[in-house]
Design a protein around this motif. Structure first.
Motif, PDB file in Angstrom:
ATOM      1  N   VAL A   1       4.176   6.000  -5.353  1.00 13.66           N
ATOM      2  CA  VAL A   1       4.199   6.172  -6.806  1.00 13.66           C
ATOM      3  C   VAL A   1       3.044   7.057  -7.259  1.00 13.66           C
ATOM      4  CG1 VAL A   1       3.963   4.961  -9.004  1.00 13.66           C
ATOM      5  CG2 VAL A   1       5.446   4.035  -7.234  1.00 13.66           C
ATOM      6  N   LYS A   2       1.852   6.818  -6.704  1.00 16.44           N
ATOM      7  CA  LYS A   2       0.708   7.651  -7.078  1.00 16.44           C
ATOM      8  C   LYS A   2       0.966   9.105  -6.752  1.00 16.44           C
ATOM      9  CE  LYS A   2      -3.110   4.414  -6.656  1.00 16.44           C
ATOM     10  NZ  LYS A   2      -4.286   4.051  -5.860  1.00 16.44           N
ATOM     11  N   ASN A   3       1.492   9.359  -5.568  1.00 15.59           N
ATOM     12  CA  ASN A   3       1.758  10.740  -5.168  1.00 15.59           C
ATOM     13  C   ASN A   3       2.803  11.379  -6.058  1.00 15.59           C
ATOM     14  OD1 ASN A   3      -0.090  10.554  -3.122  1.00 15.59           O
ATOM     15  ND2 ASN A   3       1.422  10.103  -1.552  1.00 15.59           N
TER      16      ASN A   3
ATOM     17  N   PHE B   1       0.998  11.305  -9.965  1.00 12.65           N
ATOM     18  CA  PHE B   1      -0.324  11.853 -10.226  1.00 12.65           C
ATOM     19  C   PHE B   1      -0.686  13.025  -9.325  1.00 12.65           C
ATOM     20  CE2 PHE B   1      -0.505   7.299 -11.246  1.00 12.65           C
ATOM     21  CZ  PHE B   1      -0.604   7.427 -12.617  1.00 12.65           C
ATOM     22  N   SER B   2       0.294  13.666  -8.732  1.00 14.91           N
ATOM     23  CA  SER B   2      -0.007  14.761  -7.819  1.00 14.91           C
ATOM     24  C   SER B   2      -0.656  15.937  -8.532  1.00 14.91           C
ATOM     25  CB  SER B   2       1.258  15.214  -7.099  1.00 14.91           C
ATOM     26  OG  SER B   2       2.182  15.711  -8.027  1.00 14.91           O
TER      27      SER B   2
ATOM     28  N   ASP C   1      -3.001  -0.406 -10.779  1.00 14.54           N
ATOM     29  CA  ASP C   1      -3.319  -0.585  -9.364  1.00 14.54           C
ATOM     30  C   ASP C   1      -3.689  -2.029  -9.018  1.00 14.54           C
ATOM     31  OD1 ASP C   1      -3.411   0.433  -6.801  1.00 14.54           O
ATOM     32  OD2 ASP C   1      -5.568   0.839  -6.906  1.00 14.54           O
TER      33      ASP C   1
ATOM     34  N   TRP D   1       0.840  -1.195   0.000  1.00 15.78           N
ATOM     35  CA  TRP D   1       0.000   0.000   0.000  1.00 15.78           C
ATOM     36  C   TRP D   1       0.882   1.255   0.000  1.00 15.78           C
ATOM     37  CZ3 TRP D   1      -0.678   4.207   3.207  1.00 15.78           C
ATOM     38  CH2 TRP D   1      -1.810   4.990   2.968  1.00 15.78           C
TER      39      TRP D   1
ATOM     40  N   ARG E   1       2.456   1.782  -3.429  1.00 14.26           N
ATOM     41  CA  ARG E   1       1.494   2.326  -4.394  1.00 14.26           C
ATOM     42  C   ARG E   1       1.230   3.805  -4.122  1.00 14.26           C
ATOM     43  NH1 ARG E   1      -1.083  -2.580  -3.510  1.00 14.26           N
ATOM     44  NH2 ARG E   1      -2.585  -1.608  -2.133  1.00 14.26           N
ATOM     45  N   GLN E   2       1.105   4.167  -2.848  1.00 15.23           N
ATOM     46  CA  GLN E   2       0.858   5.558  -2.499  1.00 15.23           C
ATOM     47  C   GLN E   2       2.023   6.441  -2.927  1.00 15.23           C
ATOM     48  OE1 GLN E   2      -2.315   5.039  -2.204  1.00 15.23           O
ATOM     49  NE2 GLN E   2      -2.417   6.667  -0.752  1.00 15.23           N
TER      50      GLN E   2
ATOM     51  N   TYR F   1       1.424  -0.250 -10.527  1.00 13.29           N
ATOM     52  CA  TYR F   1       1.256   1.128 -10.118  1.00 13.29           C
ATOM     53  C   TYR F   1       0.367   1.955 -11.030  1.00 13.29           C
ATOM     54  CZ  TYR F   1       5.021  -0.410  -7.169  1.00 13.29           C
ATOM     55  OH  TYR F   1       5.779  -1.125  -6.282  1.00 13.29           O
ATOM     56  N   TRP F   2       0.233   1.555 -12.255  1.00  9.52           N
ATOM     57  CA  TRP F   2      -0.642   2.288 -13.159  1.00  9.52           C
ATOM     58  C   TRP F   2      -2.040   1.681 -13.135  1.00  9.52           C
ATOM     59  CZ3 TRP F   2       0.521   6.704 -15.726  1.00  9.52           C
ATOM     60  CH2 TRP F   2      -0.393   7.153 -16.677  1.00  9.52           C
TER      61      TRP F   2
END
Length: 188
Positions: A76-78, A81-82, A149, A70, A73-74, A146-147
């Motif tokens: 990479v997302k941050n 995709f920020s 999810d 988790w 993933r967070q 990561y893309w």
């Protein structure tokens, strides 16, 4: 070999402690609940046939790994995709539509700045180029995890490899991307 009742009893006995522990880690009740539920499902699916004495150690390892997944993933997302948070409207989150937000929202000074827009486009292009340079398996694992999810098990199934291989490919992809993007002066 555990019976379904023994597995159910074990899961009931650890449910609240696991939730509290995970909530302290991730500081988000909804995410903590998802992590605990995913961990319970993994224990039931993959290790339900083990003896009840093995459940505590197996569950703790699964919960730890699911929590680490988790966080990865967070992160990479941050990092990637920020910029979508810049489009967030002040209204209800459930009714948010990015296309509507783009057409009606006032753009901030940052988005009016051609230099910033150019830098952002160059950064995204650099990330895309570096993704294409990754070995096929690393790129596939990275994008699925990561893309798209997907969790580790889903990615392993989709790639036709072990979960350990997925973790290895993702780790190598992240390190390669970090190294090459840092060398280009891009901070994530």
């Amino acid at each position: 070999m555990a019976t379904p009742a023994e597995l159910s009893d074990f899961l009931k006995s650890v449910e609240k402690r696991a939730f509290k522990r995970t909530a302290y880690h991730v500081r988000n009740d909804e995410s903590a609940l998802d992590i605990v539920q995913d961990s319970m499902m993994k224990l039931a699916e993959h290790y339900g046939d083990k003896s009840p004495e093995e459940f505590p150690m197996l569950f703790q390892r699964i919960l730890t790994n699911t929590t680490l997944d988790w966080f990865r993933r967070q992160k990479v997302k941050n990092a990637m995709f920020s910029s979508f948070s810049d489009f967030q409207s002040d209204g209800e989150e459930d009714s948010f539509d990015i296309l509507e937000g783009l057409s009606t929202a006032e753009q901030s000074a940052e988005f009016d700045n051609p230099e910033t827009n150019s830098q952002r486009a160059q950064t995204l292009l650099s990330i895309e180029q570096e993704l294409l340079l990754l070995p096929n398996r690393q790129r596939e694992a990275f994008l699925l995890r990561y893309w798209e999810d997907m969790d580790v098990a889903e990615t392993a199934t989709a790639m036709g490899c072990s979960q350990g291989s997925v973790k290895t490919h993702c780790s190598r992809a992240i390190h390669a991307l970090l190294k090459s993007l840092t060398a280009k002066g891009i901070r994530l």
